[in-house]
Design a protein around this motif. Sequence first.
Motif, PDB file in Angstrom:
ATOM      1  N   PHE A  91       0.834  -1.192   0.000  1.00  0.00           N
ATOM      2  CA  PHE A  91       0.000   0.000   0.000  1.00  0.00           C
ATOM      3  C   PHE A  91       0.872   1.246   0.000  1.00  0.00           C
ATOM      4  N   GLU A 100      -2.327  11.377   9.394  1.00  0.00           N
ATOM      5  CA  GLU A 100      -3.451  10.673   8.766  1.00  0.00           C
ATOM      6  C   GLU A 100      -3.058  10.221   7.373  1.00  0.00           C
ATOM      7  N   GLY A 101      -3.050   8.932   7.160  1.00  0.00           N
ATOM      8  CA  GLY A 101      -2.647   8.410   5.870  1.00  0.00           C
ATOM      9  C   GLY A 101      -3.833   8.130   4.980  1.00  0.00           C
ATOM     10  N   PHE A 103      -4.776   6.061   1.902  1.00  0.00           N
ATOM     11  CA  PHE A 103      -4.196   4.872   1.293  1.00  0.00           C
ATOM     12  C   PHE A 103      -4.705   4.640  -0.120  1.00  0.00           C
ATOM     13  N   GLY A 104      -3.823   4.107  -0.945  1.00  0.00           N
ATOM     14  CA  GLY A 104      -4.230   3.642  -2.247  1.00  0.00           C
ATOM     15  C   GLY A 104      -4.850   2.254  -2.135  1.00  0.00           C
TER      16      GLY A 104
ATOM     17  N   PHE B  34      -6.311   6.297  15.159  1.00  0.00           N
ATOM     18  CA  PHE B  34      -7.111   6.094  13.955  1.00  0.00           C
ATOM     19  C   PHE B  34      -7.761   4.709  13.964  1.00  0.00           C
ATOM     20  N   TYR B  36      -9.093   2.260  10.824  1.00  0.00           N
ATOM     21  CA  TYR B  36      -9.231   2.036   9.395  1.00  0.00           C
ATOM     22  C   TYR B  36     -10.091   0.793   9.176  1.00  0.00           C
ATOM     23  N   GLN B  38     -11.132  -2.217   6.260  1.00  0.00           N
ATOM     24  CA  GLN B  38     -10.733  -2.868   5.014  1.00  0.00           C
ATOM     25  C   GLN B  38     -11.842  -3.842   4.617  1.00  0.00           C
ATOM     26  N   LEU B  44      -7.342   0.139   2.391  1.00  0.00           N
ATOM     27  CA  LEU B  44      -7.668   0.672   3.704  1.00  0.00           C
ATOM     28  C   LEU B  44      -8.380   2.008   3.570  1.00  0.00           C
ATOM     29  N   LEU B  46      -9.967   5.230   5.856  1.00  0.00           N
ATOM     30  CA  LEU B  46     -10.035   5.853   7.169  1.00  0.00           C
ATOM     31  C   LEU B  46     -11.478   5.907   7.632  1.00  0.00           C
ATOM     32  N   LYS B  49     -10.845   9.350  13.318  1.00  0.00           N
ATOM     33  CA  LYS B  49      -9.541   9.697  13.865  1.00  0.00           C
ATOM     34  C   LYS B  49      -9.709  10.588  15.081  1.00  0.00           C
ATOM     35  N   PHE B  90      -8.886  -2.054  11.576  1.00  0.00           N
ATOM     36  CA  PHE B  90      -7.534  -1.880  12.090  1.00  0.00           C
ATOM     37  C   PHE B  90      -7.450  -0.589  12.901  1.00  0.00           C
TER      38      PHE B  90
END
Lengths: 112, 114
Positions: A91, A100-101, A103-104, B34, B36, B38, B44, B46, B49, B90
């Motif tokens: 990823f 704060e990520g 994600f792809g 956070f 997440y 899936q 993933l 969000l 947060k 997650f």
Amino acid sequence: EPEVTQTPSHQVTQMGQEVILRCVPISNHLYFYWYRQILGQKVEFLVSFYNNEISEKSEIFDDQFSVERPDGSNFTLKIRSTKLEDSAMYFCASSYTSGEGFFGPGTRLTVL
Amino acid sequence: AQSVTQLDSQVPVFEEAPVELRCNYSSSVSVYLFWYVQYPNQGLQLLLKYLSGSTLVESINGFEAEFNKSQTSFHLRKPSVHISDTAEYFCAVSETQGAQKLVFGQGTRLTINP
């Protein structure tokens, strides 16, 4: 809404071959990351990249791995000589601030 | 260094029942927190947060999580789940300074039964 994109979605390679995974982060983001998720396991941090250099890397990110931002939009992860244990979902993520990520969708790498 | 523990690897619940997914973390510095999600065969996303301010944070699809500093927890709750909530969840933390990489827990597979 802007999003992180990754190509290819699935990469199959032979052990010992080089692979390049590509990512296009969100355009105004400053921090770029690679994570991986081995099947059935948790997501693991590989490397972070900021201001055109690696800012942090994990123990997983050994000399076989490298990252590059060759132009203003792409962010790549190269594995020089793939091993069976490199098989995983990779990823890419980017962020502007605050950890704060975004994600792809991931690239599934299968090493045979 | 930070670490995240999600005590439950799998949580099966019936549709419309409440659910709580537990997350505990350890860190010697201030963190952001956070959750997440899936969905099967996807990346993933969000969910919510905590950065600062109110310790109770909410998502647009009915989930909420409360930051409890004294218990170093950030449990995720939903009062009534739907089939569409079936996914892997997650919990993750990042430092408030530096490169702010995310450290993830092992994940909790939430299965909703009709």
